[in-house]
Design an enzyme around this catalytic site. Structure first.
Site, PDB file in Angstrom:
ATOM      1  N   GLU A  45       0.855  -1.187   0.000  1.00  0.00           N
ATOM      2  CA  GLU A  45       0.000   0.000   0.000  1.00  0.00           C
ATOM      3  C   GLU A  45       0.892   1.239   0.000  1.00  0.00           C
ATOM      4  OE1 GLU A  45      -2.494   2.494   3.307  1.00  0.00           O
ATOM      5  OE2 GLU A  45      -2.674   0.310   3.395  1.00  0.00           O
ATOM      6  N   LYS A  72     -11.008  -1.298   7.569  1.00  0.00           N
ATOM      7  CA  LYS A  72      -9.712  -1.023   8.189  1.00  0.00           C
ATOM      8  C   LYS A  72      -9.956  -0.449   9.588  1.00  0.00           C
ATOM      9  CE  LYS A  72      -5.855   2.234   7.722  1.00  0.00           C
ATOM     10  NZ  LYS A  72      -5.199   3.218   6.844  1.00  0.00           N
TER      11      LYS A  72
END
Length: 214
Positions: free
Chosen positions: A44, A134
Site C-alpha cells: 500500500e 480497516k
C-alpha cells in the site's frame, strides 16, 4: 473470476499489507522492493509519499511485480482515488470512510478498505460496499475488539492498521483479523537506509501470519 473479488481474496490470503510511508519516491520504491523480497504480496503506497502516483506506476511496470497487489493508501476523497486508480492502484485504502470514494471504487470495481473506529461506521461502510474494514488506528484497541464486534456483526471483515507490531501481530490474527497492516515498523529502518532490516521484518510478519493461522 471478477477482478475485484480476486483482489480481496488475494489480500486475505496474503494476510499482511505493507504500508509504505516515505519521504521520497526512491525511498518508497526501495522499501516496497525490500518488503516484496521478504515475501509480502500486498503493498500500500500512501499518498503522503511525494510522487506517490509515480511510485505506483513504476512498481506496476516492473515485470517481477506483475503478480503483486499494489494499492494506494491515505486516500481522503474520490478525486484522489481516481488519480491512484489511473496510476495503477488495484485497491484503495482510507483512514476514514468517504461515501463518494466508496461510490467511485464500486463504479470501477476496485476494492475500497475504509478506516472505521465504531460499529456504526463499520455498518455504514459495509452498506456502501466496503468488503474489508480497516480498523484504524489499531493501537486504540486490543485484539479482543474484533471478537466483540463480530458478536453482533459476524459478517464484518476487519484489518487492523496502526500500532500493529511484532509483539501483537499474532494475537490480532488469532482474534479474527482477516489481515494486518504494517507501517511504522517497516518505515523506521527504511529511513536510515537499512533495507535489509526491512526485508527481515517483512519475512518475520509473513511467518507470524502463517503460524497464527496454522
Amino acid at each position: 473470476m471478477i477482478q475485484k473479488i480476486k483482489t480481496i481474496q488475494d489480500i486475505v490470503e496474503s494476510g499482511v499489507v505493507a504500508v509504505i510511508r516515505a519521504e521520497s519516491e526512491e525511498e518508497a520504491i526501495n522499501t516496497a522492493s525490500a518488503c516484496i523480497e521478504g515475501g509480502m504480496k500486498a503493498i500500500e503506497v500512501t499518498l503522503t509519499v511525494p510522487g506517490a502516483a509515480d511510485v505506483i506506476t513504476s512498481l506496476k511496470k516492473r515485470p517481477e511485480f506483475q503478480d503483486l497487489l499494489i494499492g494506494a493508501g491515505s486516500v481522503l476523497d474520490s478525486e484522489t482515488a481516481r488519480i491512484a486508480i489511473l496510476a495503477g492502484a488495484t485497491y484503495i485504502v482510507s483512514p476514514c470512510f468517504d461515501k463518494e470514494t466508496a461510490k467511485l471504487c464500486n463504479r470501477y470495481q476496485i476494492p475500497y478498505m475504509a478506516g472505521c473506529m465504531t460499529i456504526t461506521e463499520m455498518k455504514t461502510a459495509m452498506e456502501y460496499g466496503v468488503d474489508i474494514v480497516k480498523l484504524f488506528p489499531g493501537n486504540n484497541y486490543s485484539p479482543s475488539m474484533i471478537n466483540s464486534v463480530k458478536g453482533p456483526m459476524p459478517q464484518v471483515n476487519i484489518m487492523p492498521t496502526g500500532g500493529i507490531n511484532i509483539h501483537n501481530a499474532k494475537e490480532w490474527i488469532e482474534n479474527g483479523a482477516v489481515a494486518i497492516g504494517i507501517g511504522s515498523d517497516l518505515a523506521k529502518p527504511a529511513k536510515v537506509g537499512d533495507f535489509k532490516e526491512v526485508t527481515r521484518l517483512a519475512k518475520q510478519y509473513v511467518d507470524i501470519v502463517r503460524e497464527a493461522r496454522a
